[in-house]
Design an enzyme around this catalytic site. Structure first.
Site, PDB file in Angstrom:
ATOM      1  N   ASP A 293       1.313   3.409  -3.024  1.00 62.93           N
ATOM      2  CA  ASP A 293       0.496   2.345  -2.438  1.00 62.93           C
ATOM      3  C   ASP A 293      -0.333   1.723  -3.559  1.00 62.93           C
ATOM      4  O   ASP A 293      -0.412   2.265  -4.666  1.00 62.93           O
ATOM      5  CB  ASP A 293      -0.424   2.935  -1.354  1.00 62.93           C
ATOM      6  CG  ASP A 293      -1.120   1.886  -0.496  1.00 62.93           C
ATOM      7  OD1 ASP A 293      -0.702   0.708  -0.535  1.00 62.93           O
ATOM      8  OD2 ASP A 293      -2.080   2.245   0.209  1.00 62.93           O
ATOM      9  N   TYR A 467      -2.870  -1.809   1.541  1.00 66.14           N
ATOM     10  CA  TYR A 467      -1.886  -1.805   2.624  1.00 66.14           C
ATOM     11  C   TYR A 467      -0.485  -2.147   2.130  1.00 66.14           C
ATOM     12  O   TYR A 467       0.211  -2.960   2.722  1.00 66.14           O
ATOM     13  CB  TYR A 467      -2.311  -2.755   3.752  1.00 66.14           C
ATOM     14  CG  TYR A 467      -3.741  -2.591   4.194  1.00 66.14           C
ATOM     15  CD1 TYR A 467      -4.313  -1.321   4.319  1.00 66.14           C
ATOM     16  CD2 TYR A 467      -4.539  -3.695   4.495  1.00 66.14           C
ATOM     17  CE1 TYR A 467      -5.634  -1.166   4.729  1.00 66.14           C
ATOM     18  CE2 TYR A 467      -5.860  -3.552   4.906  1.00 66.14           C
ATOM     19  CZ  TYR A 467      -6.397  -2.281   5.013  1.00 66.14           C
ATOM     20  OH  TYR A 467      -7.707  -2.127   5.417  1.00 66.14           O
ATOM     21  N   HIS A 468      -0.081  -1.460   1.048  1.00 69.61           N
ATOM     22  CA  HIS A 468       1.242  -1.677   0.472  1.00 69.61           C
ATOM     23  C   HIS A 468       2.023  -0.372   0.347  1.00 69.61           C
ATOM     24  O   HIS A 468       2.581  -0.071  -0.711  1.00 69.61           O
ATOM     25  CB  HIS A 468       1.110  -2.318  -0.921  1.00 69.61           C
ATOM     26  CG  HIS A 468       0.395  -3.618  -0.946  1.00 69.61           C
ATOM     27  ND1 HIS A 468      -0.172  -4.137  -2.099  1.00 69.61           N
ATOM     28  CD2 HIS A 468       0.151  -4.526   0.035  1.00 69.61           C
ATOM     29  CE1 HIS A 468      -0.737  -5.296  -1.818  1.00 69.61           C
ATOM     30  NE2 HIS A 468      -0.550  -5.551  -0.524  1.00 69.61           N
ATOM     31  N   PRO A 469       2.123   0.438   1.404  1.00 68.58           N
ATOM     32  CA  PRO A 469       2.871   1.695   1.279  1.00 68.58           C
ATOM     33  C   PRO A 469       4.369   1.428   1.123  1.00 68.58           C
ATOM     34  O   PRO A 469       4.916   0.494   1.699  1.00 68.58           O
ATOM     35  CB  PRO A 469       2.574   2.407   2.599  1.00 68.58           C
ATOM     36  CG  PRO A 469       2.305   1.300   3.573  1.00 68.58           C
ATOM     37  CD  PRO A 469       1.608   0.231   2.774  1.00 68.58           C
TER      38      PRO A 469
END
Length: 552
Positions: A293, A467-469
């Protein structure tokens, strides 16, 4: 019910595949647990803080207590609505750097170098530079996904770019074109004043065809018979049923739900599945591992002039902006307000940027809480390539239970060093002449926070997920024991099953992930259709000529 292809998840990649596969003549059923995206909270760009904080649209996931952040549990929003996370995100559009995809190729994702994926980025884009210039030869103009730029009519947007140049950094007219490195305009998936999600761009046109159907239900497991995926077991209207796939099942349920669905289907680390009483179909130890992330901080400044969006941060202002947008799709409501950006290198010796900035002309959190200072502005800043890795694992054998998510954030010493560098470089940028008439003082971290120890304490308390998993079903060579899918996105060890979403990223890309996720859906569609790949484009990206010896 049955179709040639059953897709689990109507998110960024799933919508793109529904469009391309139905366009290619295959019958498609898309399974989505979430509901409609109708209403201003999703469709109005400036309302972006609302849907990601609403249970109606978000799965509501949180990380497990993060051991290197004092046990904090960080929010992990994932879209539970048609369009998936493209319907609740910040609408920022970033392809990533060319070297990201060359790294994928080198890690075993053969055929996913930048020369391979650039044609798909161009195919998916309907790009409008908004009169701000750019690299038209690197961009697409007739694809389903509208990409635009905000008006940048607030003087703070210009000040941010000018301050970057005054600090000695490059300028770029198009970070999605030849030159990512530098300060310049930020791009957004907004069209005619509306959020242009994957649902608007791809799913709605696909559903107008006779061969594409959307079903609302919760996917419980992939049905596998004699080593082949033949359908998906779902729960809808309180009953369990199976949706059959004549050709293939494709999982596009997010980097959190895709590995969980695989594990509930018997595909994953054998010992972990056995713990939860799940029969092992394929022992793939990489399922759920490699979780990555981006983290970020808000560096906030109090403004000396009332030029920020704070003057609208009251009930009357919000009603006025909302009413203008509702009737005309114009005004402040028609932009996400992320209209200037930057990508820089943290030190000499790095060939391409490892720090990203989003600039926002108000001091406010993603949950909509404004700074107590009143007028202010902020830069969102964070490193792009942390080597910390986490995992998604099962909480139980019940597919209706949320999985466990542990990112293992900030587990490497270099993570702390990189974030301290981010803060210090940002302070230097805000200290340039371009901001002299706009800054009253620093809100956070606060001028008194200077030492490594003080900065570390601030980072530990305030760092948040961007919020970039991604990465939990990693793509790689078929003989790689930790790879989950091969370079055709096929699950290794099971026939008729693919995964195509951000979970297959071998390594996180440089920037926001919605664009790369849609690209995966576009490219995977050609693999599924058995079509020849689009011809490679060997355009060379701009690399700082003195990157080995200079930071800027």
């Amino acid at each position: 019910m049955e179709a040639d292809i059953v897709i689990v998840g109507a998110g960024s990649a799933g919508c793109a595949m529904a469009y391309r596969l139905s366009e290619g003549g295959l019958s498609v059923i898309v399974i989505e647990h979430g509901g409609t995206d109708a209403g201003p909270f999703i469709q109005m760009p400036a309302a972006l803080s609302y849907p990601m904080n609403m249970k109606l649209y978000d799965w509501g996931y949180q990380s497990e207590p993060e051991p290197h952040l004092g046990g904090r549990r960080l929010a992990t929003p994932r879209g539970k609505v048609i369009g998936g996370s493209s319907s609740i995100n910040g609408m920022v559009y970033v392809r990533g750097h060319a070297h990201d995809y060359d790294t994928w190729d080198a890690m075993g994702a053969s055929g996913w170098s930048y020369a391979d994926v650039l044609p798909y980025f161009k195919r998916m884009e309907a790009w409008d530079d908004g009169g701000h210039g750019g690299d038209p030869e690197w961009r697409g103009t007739d694809g389903p996904l509208h990409v635009s730029r905000g008006p940048r009519d607030n003087p703070l947007f210009t000040a941010f770019v000018e301050a970057g140049k005054q600090a000695g950094y490059e300028a770029t007219d198009d970070y999605n074109g030849r030159k990512q490195e530098g300060f310049g305009p930020m791009e957004q998936t907004v069209y005619k004043g509306r959020r242009w999600s994957a649902a608007n761009a791809y799913l709605r046109p696909a559903l107008k065809r006779d061969n594409c159907t959307l079903i609302n239900g919760l996917a419980r497991r992939v049905v596998i018979e004699n080593g082949r995926a033949v359908g998906v077991e779902i729960k809808r209207r309180g009953a369990v049923e199976v949706i059959r796939a004549r050709r293939e099942v494709v999982i596009a349920a997010s980097s959190i739900n895709s590995p969980a669905l695989l594990m509930h289907s018997g595909i994953g680390p054998a010992a972990h599945l056995a713990e939860h009483g799940i029969e092992v179909v394929a022992d793939r130890p990489g399922v759920g591992q490699n979780l990555q992330d981006h983290l970020e901080l808000y560096i906030q400044m109090a403004a000396s002039k009332p030029v920020t969006l704070f003057k609208h941060w009251n009930l009357f202002g919000k009603v006025r902006i909302g009413a203008q947008w509702l009737f005309t799709k114009t005004g402040l409501g028609a932009s996400n307000q992320f209209e200037s950006a930057a990508f820089i290198r943290s030190k000499a010796g790095l060939a391409y940027p490892d720090i990203q900035y989003h600039f926002l002309p108000i001091a406010v959190r993603y949950d909509g809480q404004a700074a107590a200072e009143g007028h202010g502005f902020q830069a969102h800043v964070g490193p792009m390539r942390s080597t910390s890795r986490g995992a998604v694992t099962l909480r139980s054998g019940n597919p209706e239970d949320a999985p466990k998510i542990l990112f293992n954030y900030m587990s490497r010493p270099e993570d702390w060093e990189e974030f301290r560098t981010c803060i210090r470089l940002t302070r230097e940028i805000f200290g340039q002449e371009a901001f002299a008439d706009f800054i009253k003082h620093e809100i956070q971290p606060g001028a008194e926070v200077q030492s490594d120890e003080q900065l570390n304490a601030f980072i530990s308390e305030h760092v948040e997920s961007a919020y970039h998993p991604c990465g939990t079903c990693r793509m790689g060579r078929a003989d790689d024991p930790m790879a989950v899918v091969d370079p055709d996105a096929r699950v290794i060890g099971v026939d008729g099953l693919r995964v195509a979403d951000s979970s297959i990223f071998p390594q996180i890309t440089n920037g926001n992930l919605n664009g790369p996720s849609i690209m995966v859906g576009e490219k995977a569609s050609d693999h599924i259709l058995g079509k020849d790949r689009l011809p490679r484009l060997n355009d060379e990206p701009w690399i700082h000529p003195e990157w080995k010896t200079k930071q800027r």
